[in-house]
Write an enzyme that holds these catalytic residues in place. Structure first.
Site, PDB file in Angstrom:
ATOM      1  N   GLN A  26     -34.467 -10.081  19.196  1.00  0.00           N
ATOM      2  CA  GLN A  26     -35.596 -10.004  19.852  1.00  0.00           C
ATOM      3  C   GLN A  26     -35.226  -9.406  21.241  1.00  0.00           C
ATOM      4  OE1 GLN A  26     -35.700 -14.367  19.322  1.00  0.00           O
ATOM      5  NE2 GLN A  26     -38.094 -14.230  19.709  1.00  0.00           N
ATOM      6  N   ARG A  83     -28.699 -18.401  27.966  1.00  0.00           N
ATOM      7  CA  ARG A  83     -28.608 -18.523  26.398  1.00  0.00           C
ATOM      8  C   ARG A  83     -29.045 -17.708  25.674  1.00  0.00           C
ATOM      9  NH1 ARG A  83     -32.297 -20.802  22.035  1.00  0.00           N
ATOM     10  NH2 ARG A  83     -30.939 -20.845  20.148  1.00  0.00           N
ATOM     11  N   HIS A 103      -1.093  -9.082  -6.713  1.00  0.00           N
ATOM     12  CA  HIS A 103      -0.154  -8.023  -6.398  1.00  0.00           C
ATOM     13  C   HIS A 103       1.161  -8.466  -6.586  1.00  0.00           C
ATOM     14  CE1 HIS A 103      -0.655  -4.518  -3.441  1.00  0.00           C
ATOM     15  NE2 HIS A 103       0.989  -4.615  -3.610  1.00  0.00           N
ATOM     16  N   ASN A 148      -2.849  -5.613  -9.334  1.00  0.00           N
ATOM     17  CA  ASN A 148      -2.327  -4.479  -8.530  1.00  0.00           C
ATOM     18  C   ASN A 148      -1.137  -3.698  -9.473  1.00  0.00           C
ATOM     19  OD1 ASN A 148      -1.962  -2.631  -6.198  1.00  0.00           O
ATOM     20  ND2 ASN A 148       0.126  -3.475  -6.271  1.00  0.00           N
ATOM     21  N   GLU A 149      -1.498  -2.541  -9.815  1.00  0.00           N
ATOM     22  CA  GLU A 149      -0.599  -1.760 -10.372  1.00  0.00           C
ATOM     23  C   GLU A 149       0.335  -2.237 -11.568  1.00  0.00           C
ATOM     24  OE1 GLU A 149       2.274  -0.329  -7.458  1.00  0.00           O
ATOM     25  OE2 GLU A 149       0.832   1.187  -6.684  1.00  0.00           O
ATOM     26  N   ASN A 289      -4.387   3.801  -6.776  1.00  0.00           N
ATOM     27  CA  ASN A 289      -3.178   3.905  -5.556  1.00  0.00           C
ATOM     28  C   ASN A 289      -2.483   5.142  -5.909  1.00  0.00           C
ATOM     29  OD1 ASN A 289      -3.821   1.152  -5.051  1.00  0.00           O
ATOM     30  ND2 ASN A 289      -1.853   0.308  -5.512  1.00  0.00           N
ATOM     31  N   TYR A 291      -0.269   8.160  -4.037  1.00  0.00           N
ATOM     32  CA  TYR A 291       0.658   8.717  -3.197  1.00  0.00           C
ATOM     33  C   TYR A 291       1.338  10.068  -3.126  1.00  0.00           C
ATOM     34  CZ  TYR A 291       0.854   3.667  -1.624  1.00  0.00           C
ATOM     35  OH  TYR A 291       0.735   2.301  -0.998  1.00  0.00           O
ATOM     36  N   GLU A 364      -5.238   2.535  -2.268  1.00  0.00           N
ATOM     37  CA  GLU A 364      -3.825   2.567  -1.392  1.00  0.00           C
ATOM     38  C   GLU A 364      -3.604   4.216  -1.434  1.00  0.00           C
ATOM     39  OE1 GLU A 364      -0.173   0.366  -2.534  1.00  0.00           O
ATOM     40  OE2 GLU A 364      -1.345  -1.399  -2.961  1.00  0.00           O
ATOM     41  N   TRP A 413      -2.690   2.626   3.094  1.00  0.00           N
ATOM     42  CA  TRP A 413      -1.502   1.538   3.001  1.00  0.00           C
ATOM     43  C   TRP A 413      -0.472   2.150   4.020  1.00  0.00           C
ATOM     44  CZ3 TRP A 413      -0.694  -2.706   0.313  1.00  0.00           C
ATOM     45  CH2 TRP A 413       0.546  -3.555   0.417  1.00  0.00           C
ATOM     46  N   GLU A 420       8.859  -4.241   2.228  1.00  0.00           N
ATOM     47  CA  GLU A 420       8.218  -3.020   1.103  1.00  0.00           C
ATOM     48  C   GLU A 420       9.436  -3.167   0.126  1.00  0.00           C
ATOM     49  OE1 GLU A 420       6.170  -0.765   0.863  1.00  0.00           O
ATOM     50  OE2 GLU A 420       7.287   0.240  -0.845  1.00  0.00           O
ATOM     51  N   TRP A 421       9.080  -4.420  -0.517  1.00  0.00           N
ATOM     52  CA  TRP A 421       9.811  -4.917  -1.912  1.00  0.00           C
ATOM     53  C   TRP A 421      10.990  -4.605  -1.914  1.00  0.00           C
ATOM     54  CZ3 TRP A 421       6.019  -7.855  -3.787  1.00  0.00           C
ATOM     55  CH2 TRP A 421       4.728  -7.464  -3.326  1.00  0.00           C
ATOM     56  N   PHE A 429       5.378   1.542   6.519  1.00  0.00           N
ATOM     57  CA  PHE A 429       4.222   2.341   6.062  1.00  0.00           C
ATOM     58  C   PHE A 429       3.046   1.966   6.866  1.00  0.00           C
ATOM     59  CE2 PHE A 429       4.567   4.231   1.889  1.00  0.00           C
ATOM     60  CZ  PHE A 429       5.505   3.979   1.263  1.00  0.00           C
TER      61      PHE A 429
HETATM   62  C1  GBH Z   1       2.562   0.393  -3.992  1.00  0.00           C
HETATM   63  O1  GBH Z   1       3.409   0.774  -4.787  1.00  0.00           O
HETATM   64  C2  GBH Z   1       2.476  -1.043  -3.902  1.00  0.00           C
HETATM   65  O2  GBH Z   1       1.125  -1.517  -4.294  1.00  0.00           O
HETATM   66  C3  GBH Z   1       2.605  -1.615  -2.571  1.00  0.00           C
HETATM   67  O3  GBH Z   1       2.878  -2.924  -2.479  1.00  0.00           O
HETATM   68  C4  GBH Z   1       3.694  -1.004  -1.802  1.00  0.00           C
HETATM   69  O4  GBH Z   1       3.863  -1.574  -0.625  1.00  0.00           O
HETATM   70  C5  GBH Z   1       3.193   0.463  -1.438  1.00  0.00           C
HETATM   71  O5  GBH Z   1       2.759   1.264  -2.706  1.00  0.00           O
HETATM   72  C6  GBH Z   1       4.250   1.317  -0.833  1.00  0.00           C
HETATM   73  O6  GBH Z   1       5.479   1.578  -1.603  1.00  0.00           O
HETATM   74  O7  GBH Z   1       9.305   4.141 -11.302  1.00  0.00           O
HETATM   75  O8  GBH Z   1       7.527   4.517 -12.900  1.00  0.00           O
HETATM   76  O9  GBH Z   1       7.272   2.768 -11.148  1.00  0.00           O
HETATM   77  C7  GBH Z   1       3.654   2.015  -5.173  1.00  0.00           C
HETATM   78  C8  GBH Z   1       5.064   1.954  -5.512  1.00  0.00           C
HETATM   79  C9  GBH Z   1       6.802   2.695  -6.772  1.00  0.00           C
HETATM   80  C10 GBH Z   1       4.858   3.551  -7.269  1.00  0.00           C
HETATM   81  C11 GBH Z   1       7.577   3.955  -7.555  1.00  0.00           C
HETATM   82  C12 GBH Z   1       5.486   4.679  -7.938  1.00  0.00           C
HETATM   83  C13 GBH Z   1       7.420   5.359  -9.221  1.00  0.00           C
HETATM   84  C14 GBH Z   1       7.127   5.245 -10.515  1.00  0.00           C
HETATM   85  N1  GBH Z   1       5.670   3.222  -6.162  1.00  0.00           N
HETATM   86  N2  GBH Z   1       6.887   4.314  -8.526  1.00  0.00           N
HETATM   87  S1  GBH Z   1       7.874   3.976 -11.603  1.00  0.00           S
END
Ligand code: GBH
Length: 473
Positions: A26, A83, A103, A148-149, A289, A291, A364, A413, A420-421, A429
């Site tokens: 208002q 108010r 994921h 995811n992937e 995703n 890259y 991503e 991302w 990072e795995w 990242f």
């Molecule tokens: C993504 O993965 C993930 O979703 C994310 O969690 C991660 O943090 C982010 O990217 C950054 O790495 O050997 O055939 O798998 C992508 C990671 C890994 C995708 C390597 C492509 C190469 C092909 N990548 N991969 S294979």
């Protein structure tokens, strides 16, 4: 008593609040200012015949801009409170939860009890889990991703064995058990059918009421033929079929890619009538995703050295980052990431054509770096390479969209540096730097750049929108 006496003479104690009241819609106006989202009353008042004098709150009393003057007015009156209301759509204009159900991480119990993705029982369990998420969160979540992937999950979990459950056989990797030539296809089959089961239950039990959509996210590499020969072009197509189309074809077209069926024969599972029924309308959107890109060389007509892609399991299509000793794009701290922005335009266009322009999201895209412990903070935050990367990839995405690709969103991302795995905390990242000793977050140049990028697009859209709204009035 004296207390009663004072109440008699002055019924309102000194801490009593005297104020004036208002509400955001208002008073405020500023309907499109500073990224405010559209709210229900904005829409309602712009419909004909709803408001007696045909007016709306687009400007209202412009309290949004004139509040200092209004506070002076309150001060003059002598109120000690005010108010007002907060406009929800102004605070959270459009942060939509975009939720992934899986994921990479799954309960270890499923692994221990029946071997998770290798066992078709997992389909029922995944469906049960998805059902619970839809039931409890579906009123607020309008975008659901099942996996995811899954392509990375099965390749790294069951072929090279570098991700859990670490299954593989020689020469693909060094695991204590597994079969790199068969298990990836079984695991993938169960993931595809688990996706289908979840999508099916969402459609039948929730979608009408909740109004959301459901999709799957694939890791998408762009595969560039290493030469113009028909053989290398066909090989690039096979590489894509054995990587991404492996999952998207069954979900969208109801069958595995032709090249996979021809090359793998009985190593490739088949879909029953019942499966195909569930796969129908298997998704509302494709999550991508993206890259990086690789060259691909044919290994059917000319021999290849062993390497990723060269075997039957990947369609005899050797994947390589170099051509005549030159990288496809600048190498980065991640051994799999080469900067090749054109790949974004190419992969999006490829998916658009193969899948009839199904709505897409870039779920991503991003750039990884190592922290040099000897660098100053100032240098660590000055991530020019990441900015150039994002700028290049977003430009390439815009090109694909101008040519008609139905892309609905882009996710960088990542917000923060994170785990990072298999690279642990060594590969960063984030748009924000994280100091792992204190967990303090500091914005990098890329965070500011992305903020300005988003703001400039918002501003362009807002001016286009205000023209539209004015036209309506
Ligand atoms: C993504 O993965 C993930 O979703 C994310 O969690 C991660 O943090 C982010 O990217 C950054 O790495 O050997 O055939 O798998 C992508 C990671 C890994 C995708 C390597 C492509 C190469 C092909 N990548 N991969 S294979």
């Amino acid at each position: 008593t004296s207390l009663k006496g004072s109440a008699d003479s002055c019924p309102f104690p000194s801490n009593f609040l005297f104020g004036t009241a208002s509400s955001s819609y208002q008073f405020e106006g500023a309907v499109l200012s500073d990224g405010k989202g559209i709210n229900n009353w904005d829409v309602f008042t712009h419909k004909p015949g709803k408001i007696e004098d045909g007016s709306n709150g687009d400007v209202a009393v412009d309290h949004y801009h004139r509040y200092p003057e209004d506070v002076d007015l309150m001060d003059y009156i002598g109120v000690n409170t005010y108010r007002f209301s907060i406009s929800w759509a102004r605070i959270l204009p459009s942060i939509q939860p975009f939720v992934t159900l899986t994921h990479y991480d799954i309960p270890q119990e499923l692994e221990d009890i029946y071997g998770s993705w290798l066992n078709s029982k997992v389909q029922e369990d995944f469906k049960y889990y998805a059902d619970i998420c839809f039931r409890f969160f579906g009123d607020r979540v309008k975008y659901w991703v099942t996996f995811n992937e899954p392509n990375v999950v099965v390749i790294r979990g069951y072929r090279s064995g570098i991700y859990p459950p670490s299954r593989c056989s020689k020469p693909f990797g060094n695991c204590s058990s597994g079969d790199s030539e068969k298990e990836p296809f079984i695991a993938a089959h169960n993931m595809i059918l688990s996706h289908a089961a979840a999508a099916d239950i969402y459609r039948t039990k929730y979608q009408k009421k909740q109004g959301g959509s459901i999709g799957i996210v694939l890791n998408a590499l762009w595969y560039e033929p290493i030469s113009n020969s028909l053989e290398d072009k066909a090989a690039a197509g096979r590489a894509q079929s054995f990587y991404m189309n492996w999952f998207l074809d069954p979900i969208i077209h109801g069958k595995y890619p032709m090249e996979m069926r021809e090359i793998l024969q009985s190593d490739l599972p088949t879909f029953s009538k019942h499966d195909l029924e569930k796969l129908k309308n298997g998704l509302d959107f494709i999550g991508i995703n993206h890259y990086t890109s690789f060259y691909v060389k044919d290994c059917i007509f000319s021999p290849c050295e062993p390497g990723p892609g060269a075997s039957k399991t990947e369609g005899f299509a050797l994947r390589t980052a170099q051509k005549n000793g030159i990288f496809i794009g600048e190498p980065t701290a991640a051994d799999w990431l080469f900067v090749y922005p054109q790949g974004m335009e190419k992969i999006v266009t490829y998916i658009k054509e193969r899948y009839n322009n199904t709505p897409m999201f870039i779920t991503e895209n991003g750039f990884g770096e190592n922290d040099n412990p000897n660098s100053t903070m100032e240098i660590l935050l000055h991530d020019v390479k990441r900015v150039e990367y994002m700028n290049g990839y977003l430009e390439a995405l815009a090109k694909a969209m101008r040519k008609g690709a139905d892309v609905r969103g882009y996710f960088a991302w990542s917000l923060l540096d994170n785990f990072e795995w298999t690279s642990g905390y060594t590969l960063r990242f984030g748009l924000h730097h994280v100091d792992y000793a204190t967990l303090k977050r500091t914005p990098r140049l890329s965070a500011t750049w992305y903020k300005e990028f988003i703001a400039s697009h918002k501003a362009q859209n807002a001016s286009a929108r205000s023209v539209l709204i004015k036209k309506k009035i």
